[in-house]
Design an enzyme around this catalytic site. Sequence first.
Site, PDB file in Angstrom:
ATOM      1  N   ILE A  83      34.158  43.707  40.809  1.00 20.13           N
ATOM      2  CA  ILE A  83      34.668  43.475  39.455  1.00 20.13           C
ATOM      3  C   ILE A  83      35.075  42.029  39.279  1.00 20.13           C
ATOM      4  O   ILE A  83      34.769  41.389  38.299  1.00 20.13           O
ATOM      5  CB  ILE A  83      35.909  44.343  39.163  1.00 20.13           C
ATOM      6  CG1 ILE A  83      35.641  45.812  39.426  1.00 20.13           C
ATOM      7  CG2 ILE A  83      36.334  44.147  37.724  1.00 20.13           C
ATOM      8  CD1 ILE A  83      36.882  46.663  39.358  1.00 20.13           C
ATOM      9  N   GLY A  86      39.118  36.711  42.945  1.00 17.35           N
ATOM     10  CA  GLY A  86      40.221  35.775  42.815  1.00 17.35           C
ATOM     11  C   GLY A  86      40.083  34.702  43.874  1.00 17.35           C
ATOM     12  O   GLY A  86      39.058  34.591  44.546  1.00 17.35           O
ATOM     13  N   ALA A  89      41.427  37.178  47.183  1.00 18.95           N
ATOM     14  CA  ALA A  89      41.050  38.580  47.300  1.00 18.95           C
ATOM     15  C   ALA A  89      39.882  38.879  46.370  1.00 18.95           C
ATOM     16  O   ALA A  89      39.611  38.138  45.445  1.00 18.95           O
ATOM     17  CB  ALA A  89      42.249  39.451  46.937  1.00 18.95           C
ATOM     18  N   VAL A  91      38.171  41.978  43.881  1.00 16.77           N
ATOM     19  CA  VAL A  91      38.504  43.248  43.229  1.00 16.77           C
ATOM     20  C   VAL A  91      37.214  44.046  43.063  1.00 16.77           C
ATOM     21  O   VAL A  91      36.216  43.520  42.556  1.00 16.77           O
ATOM     22  CB  VAL A  91      39.204  43.021  41.867  1.00 16.77           C
ATOM     23  CG1 VAL A  91      39.574  44.355  41.238  1.00 16.77           C
ATOM     24  CG2 VAL A  91      40.454  42.163  42.045  1.00 16.77           C
ATOM     25  N   ASP A 199      52.998  33.934  36.425  1.00 19.63           N
ATOM     26  CA  ASP A 199      51.646  33.379  36.247  1.00 19.63           C
ATOM     27  C   ASP A 199      50.976  34.036  35.039  1.00 19.63           C
ATOM     28  O   ASP A 199      49.844  34.498  35.120  1.00 19.63           O
ATOM     29  CB  ASP A 199      50.829  33.597  37.526  1.00 19.63           C
ATOM     30  CG  ASP A 199      49.520  32.796  37.519  1.00 19.63           C
ATOM     31  OD1 ASP A 199      49.427  31.827  36.736  1.00 19.63           O
ATOM     32  OD2 ASP A 199      48.605  33.139  38.286  1.00 19.63           O
TER      33      ASP A 199
HETATM   34  N1  ATP Z   1      42.790  47.292  37.979  1.00 24.58           N
HETATM   35  C1  ATP Z   1      41.732  46.608  37.575  1.00 24.58           C
HETATM   36  N2  ATP Z   1      40.724  47.220  36.925  1.00 24.58           N
HETATM   37  C2  ATP Z   1      39.636  46.511  36.524  1.00 24.58           C
HETATM   38  N3  ATP Z   1      39.464  45.196  36.726  1.00 24.58           N
HETATM   39  C3  ATP Z   1      40.442  44.536  37.373  1.00 24.58           C
HETATM   40  C4  ATP Z   1      41.619  45.196  37.832  1.00 24.58           C
HETATM   41  N4  ATP Z   1      42.411  44.285  38.446  1.00 24.58           N
HETATM   42  C5  ATP Z   1      41.762  43.118  38.379  1.00 24.58           C
HETATM   43  N5  ATP Z   1      40.583  43.250  37.737  1.00 24.58           N
HETATM   44  C6  ATP Z   1      39.571  42.205  37.489  1.00 24.58           C
HETATM   45  O1  ATP Z   1      39.534  41.344  38.624  1.00 24.58           O
HETATM   46  C7  ATP Z   1      39.867  40.016  38.249  1.00 24.58           C
HETATM   47  C8  ATP Z   1      40.722  39.374  39.359  1.00 24.58           C
HETATM   48  O2  ATP Z   1      41.938  40.118  39.456  1.00 24.58           O
HETATM   49  P1  ATP Z   1      43.282  39.439  39.921  1.00 24.58           P
HETATM   50  O3  ATP Z   1      43.640  38.347  38.951  1.00 24.58           O
HETATM   51  O4  ATP Z   1      44.283  40.489  40.176  1.00 24.58           O
HETATM   52  O5  ATP Z   1      42.748  38.797  41.291  1.00 24.58           O
HETATM   53  P2  ATP Z   1      43.362  37.697  42.188  1.00 24.58           P
HETATM   54  O6  ATP Z   1      42.554  37.758  43.428  1.00 24.58           O
HETATM   55  O7  ATP Z   1      44.831  37.897  42.352  1.00 24.58           O
HETATM   56  O8  ATP Z   1      43.149  36.368  41.431  1.00 24.58           O
HETATM   57  P3  ATP Z   1      43.816  35.006  41.903  1.00 24.58           P
HETATM   58  O9  ATP Z   1      43.585  34.881  43.383  1.00 24.58           O
HETATM   59  O10 ATP Z   1      43.053  33.998  41.074  1.00 24.58           O
HETATM   60  O11 ATP Z   1      45.260  35.088  41.547  1.00 24.58           O
HETATM   61  C9  ATP Z   1      40.609  40.148  36.916  1.00 24.58           C
HETATM   62  O12 ATP Z   1      40.462  39.007  36.139  1.00 24.58           O
HETATM   63  C10 ATP Z   1      39.932  41.351  36.286  1.00 24.58           C
HETATM   64  O13 ATP Z   1      38.740  40.952  35.654  1.00 24.58           O
END
Ligand code: ATP
Length: 542
Positions: A83, A86, A89, A91, A199
């Site tokens: 999906i 980041g 991580a 998703v 954030d």
């Molecule tokens: N529960 C969810 N259901 C569907 N899509 C999701 C969900 N959580 C996150 N996403 C998708 O994944 C993307 C990345 O999620 P998130 O921002 O939590 O990741 P991250 O790894 O923490 O990002 P960063 O490292 O940049 O802070 C989001 O922009 C969204 O498009």
Amino acid sequence: MPHATTVTEFCGLVARSKLVPEAEVNAVHHKWRQETKGTDEDVDAFRKYVVTRRFLTDYQAAVIQRGHADGFYVGDYTILGRIGKGQSAGVYKAVHKSGQVVALKVLPASRAKDPNLLARFQREGRLLTQLDHPNVVRAFHVGQAGSVHYIVMEHLDGETLDEVLGRRKKLPAAEAVRVVWQALSGLQHLFDRRTIHRDLKPANLMVIPAAGPGQADTTLEATVKILDIGIGRELFDEDSPDTKDLQITSEGAILGTPDYLAPEQARDARSADVRSDVYSMGCVLFHLITGRPPFTDKNVMTQMVKHATEKPPALASLVPGVPPGLQGVLDKMTAKKADERYQVPAEAAAALRQYLPDHLAGPAVTDLLPAFKDWLQSESGMDIPAEPRKPATGPAPALATPIVPSGSGTYAPVPARPTAARPAAAQASPAQVPSRPVAQPSPRPVAQAMPLPAEEEEISVELVTLPPPAPVVQAMMPPMEEEERPLSDLNRRDFIMLGAGGGGILVAIGIGFGLAKLMKRATSSDEASDTAAGEKPEPSGK
Ligand SMILES: Nc1ncnc2c1ncn2[C@@H]1O[C@H](COP(=O)(O)OP(=O)(O)OP(=O)(O)O)[C@@H](O)[C@H]1O
């Protein structure tokens, strides 16, 4: 790992992946040959055939065609697709063995080796599982499979506000207010659970469902969910061992997103409190209404100084028809001094309420399969009501948990969210549940087309650490592409990225110092002018 260049190789990898039992793979291969008279070289056609009949998802088929038979399982979950990615991580859309579709946020083994990243990830999981509100993404479980760590979340079928803005540029004021009002409701819940976000930006706010093709492109029926509290903080935990990491992470965040950053947070991430979140939401409101953030400088330093010293342009100077009183609410949300802002998100939400549209749809909530609930209960002790309540619909207060100021200036505790049904959005269709030896029903072929992935689709095979599989094919294969290598193989680009990351942190520290100096200079010149005007300066204590 080499690409699968023949259908036989492809089938070998599918069988080895255990996504489809070997006998079934052979049967579908046989059927395809009979039906299409395809040759062994027609891998693309065969891949399309199995995806269309839902033996595999797009993502699974793409990964397999690129020569990988592993990385499809994380604990009790089968990966269906990617999906989002980041900074650290990934998703993924995944399905639990009970058939429940979820979103898995996965910290791969190579990243988990970094104690700071692991601490941040675990903190996010811990914070998220404590939260329970229609406007905050819901997390069910934090798990570990081998050296892979993961957070199990409700799967949201929507799009981020960033994506909405990318398409629509800006929203009508009533729509923007409705979005921000919901986010403020979610933030109040965070605050009630002694957590701040730190954030907030359009990319961390998701609206569900996304407007479908042929439907009106509006968020008026959508529910907003706050995502990504990775650099969130439990209040009053300054002594926790990971506070140092928070500082570093926040400086990284400053580099990435100064558009919505409160002045005090830019000066010192640790001084951020819930009022910094209110400021950020004010900046998001400004962006939604006007189509641009309050300050548009590309230079991070200048932008941060402007947040600290300049007033953003008036809404009316950028967009016609904004209700006049809304400017006052926005001004209070984005006041330079935290003491002059709304002190909690609920106060800001209450002030925005008069600008909400008349009719509001009820919150979208994820339905959970009974078998998944049972599993959660036995696995993590999470108590989820057996009989989901119906989501509320109707006028304004029903949209999200009503925020009721109590007489003392504090706010009534937020009642538990309804766990009610949004029809089947989060359940796997039988065909989506890949067959796996452990109690998985076999995929049933269905005649429904699914789009094939773009060639550049990102894949990751570092989800599970398995012993290296025996080679299935001996044919000469093309060299591995950049995207397909395991993340553990660092190359020159990685070292450059690491160097850039380290450099970024140093730049951020420099910015912090610079800003502090500038602010100090501004303060002393204020004091000087006060003194010149006859005011006696405060004693310095020396
Ligand atoms: N529960 C969810 N259901 C569907 N899509 C999701 C969900 N959580 C996150 N996403 C998708 O994944 C993307 C990345 O999620 P998130 O921002 O939590 O990741 P991250 O790894 O923490 O990002 P960063 O490292 O940049 O802070 C989001 O922009 C969204 O498009």
